[in-house]
Design a protein around this motif. Structure first.
Motif, PDB file in Angstrom:
ATOM      1  N   ALA A 193       6.302  14.980 -18.656  1.00  0.00           N
ATOM      2  CA  ALA A 193       5.847  15.664 -19.876  1.00  0.00           C
ATOM      3  C   ALA A 193       6.262  14.895 -21.128  1.00  0.00           C
ATOM      4  N   ILE A 194       7.488  14.419 -21.173  1.00  0.00           N
ATOM      5  CA  ILE A 194       7.959  13.657 -22.331  1.00  0.00           C
ATOM      6  C   ILE A 194       7.179  12.351 -22.465  1.00  0.00           C
ATOM      7  N   SER A 195       6.955  11.652 -21.370  1.00  0.00           N
ATOM      8  CA  SER A 195       6.216  10.394 -21.451  1.00  0.00           C
ATOM      9  C   SER A 195       4.747  10.636 -21.796  1.00  0.00           C
ATOM     10  N   LEU A 196       4.197  11.787 -21.403  1.00  0.00           N
ATOM     11  CA  LEU A 196       2.834  12.135 -21.809  1.00  0.00           C
ATOM     12  C   LEU A 196       2.757  12.342 -23.320  1.00  0.00           C
ATOM     13  N   PHE A 227       4.437   3.877 -21.221  1.00  0.00           N
ATOM     14  CA  PHE A 227       4.711   5.310 -21.150  1.00  0.00           C
ATOM     15  C   PHE A 227       3.694   6.012 -20.237  1.00  0.00           C
ATOM     16  N   GLY A 228       2.449   5.543 -20.233  1.00  0.00           N
ATOM     17  CA  GLY A 228       1.432   6.127 -19.355  1.00  0.00           C
ATOM     18  C   GLY A 228       1.754   5.912 -17.882  1.00  0.00           C
ATOM     19  N   SER A 229       2.229   4.714 -17.550  1.00  0.00           N
ATOM     20  CA  SER A 229       2.592   4.468 -16.150  1.00  0.00           C
ATOM     21  C   SER A 229       3.820   5.279 -15.748  1.00  0.00           C
ATOM     22  N   LEU A 230       4.753   5.459 -16.678  1.00  0.00           N
ATOM     23  CA  LEU A 230       5.901   6.328 -16.397  1.00  0.00           C
ATOM     24  C   LEU A 230       5.454   7.763 -16.187  1.00  0.00           C
ATOM     25  N   CYS A 231       4.500   8.203 -16.974  1.00  0.00           N
ATOM     26  CA  CYS A 231       3.962   9.560 -16.850  1.00  0.00           C
ATOM     27  C   CYS A 231       3.281   9.760 -15.498  1.00  0.00           C
ATOM     28  N   ILE A 232       2.407   8.839 -15.140  1.00  0.00           N
ATOM     29  CA  ILE A 232       1.688   8.941 -13.869  1.00  0.00           C
ATOM     30  C   ILE A 232       2.667   8.900 -12.692  1.00  0.00           C
ATOM     31  N   GLY A 233       3.620   7.979 -12.742  1.00  0.00           N
ATOM     32  CA  GLY A 233       4.603   7.875 -11.668  1.00  0.00           C
ATOM     33  C   GLY A 233       5.455   9.129 -11.540  1.00  0.00           C
TER      34      GLY A 233
END
Length: 137
Positions: free
Chosen positions: A71-74, A17-23
């Motif tokens: 925002a959701i992945s964060l 989820f963190g990598s999805l957030c950063i991307g």
């Protein structure tokens, strides 16, 4: 009782989820600045013969989508961190992990599918271990 498996799967979910957030936040920041994006959006409009939408509207929609996804992945990443903290204190967080997995998967439009699976495995494991402990006591 050891909670190593739950912590590992929660950590895997945090990474995904963190990598999805950063991307997502990186794409949000760069999609509007690229001239290639404007050309691609204009080409899409002409190829599909769309008359009511401009290239700027498509780019704004994409920016808003990546902002939403980030925002959701964060939030899902933060939920994983909180779950690991509570797991180490031997508290039951299985239901929280399962809810985060389901909501994270659905609200990211299944872009966070793998992270959701990791949270789901950790949550189910936590619930089953807590039920086993309750039976023994």
């Amino acid at each position: 009782m050891k909670r190593t498996g739950e912590i590992v799967f929660s950590f895997i979910g945090i990474i995904l989820f963190g990598s999805l957030c950063i991307g997502s936040f990186m794409l949000y920041g760069t999609i509007g600045e690229s001239a290639g994006t404007k050309d691609l959006a204009q080409e899409f409009i002409t190829d599909e013969n769309i008359k009511d939408v401009t290239a700027a509207q498509i780019i704004t929609f994409l920016q808003n989508f990546f902002l939403y996804l980030g925002a959701i992945s964060l939030l899902c990443t933060a939920g994983g961190f909180l779950s690991i903290i509570r797991i180490r204190k031997n508290e039951s967080v299985g239901k929280v992990l399962i809810a985060t997995a389901i909501l994270g998967g659905v609200l990211t439009l299944f872009a966070g599918f793998l992270g959701s699976i990791a949270y789901l495995i950790a949550g189910i494991t936590n619930v089953s271990k807590n039920k086993k402990l309750a039976r023994q006591n």
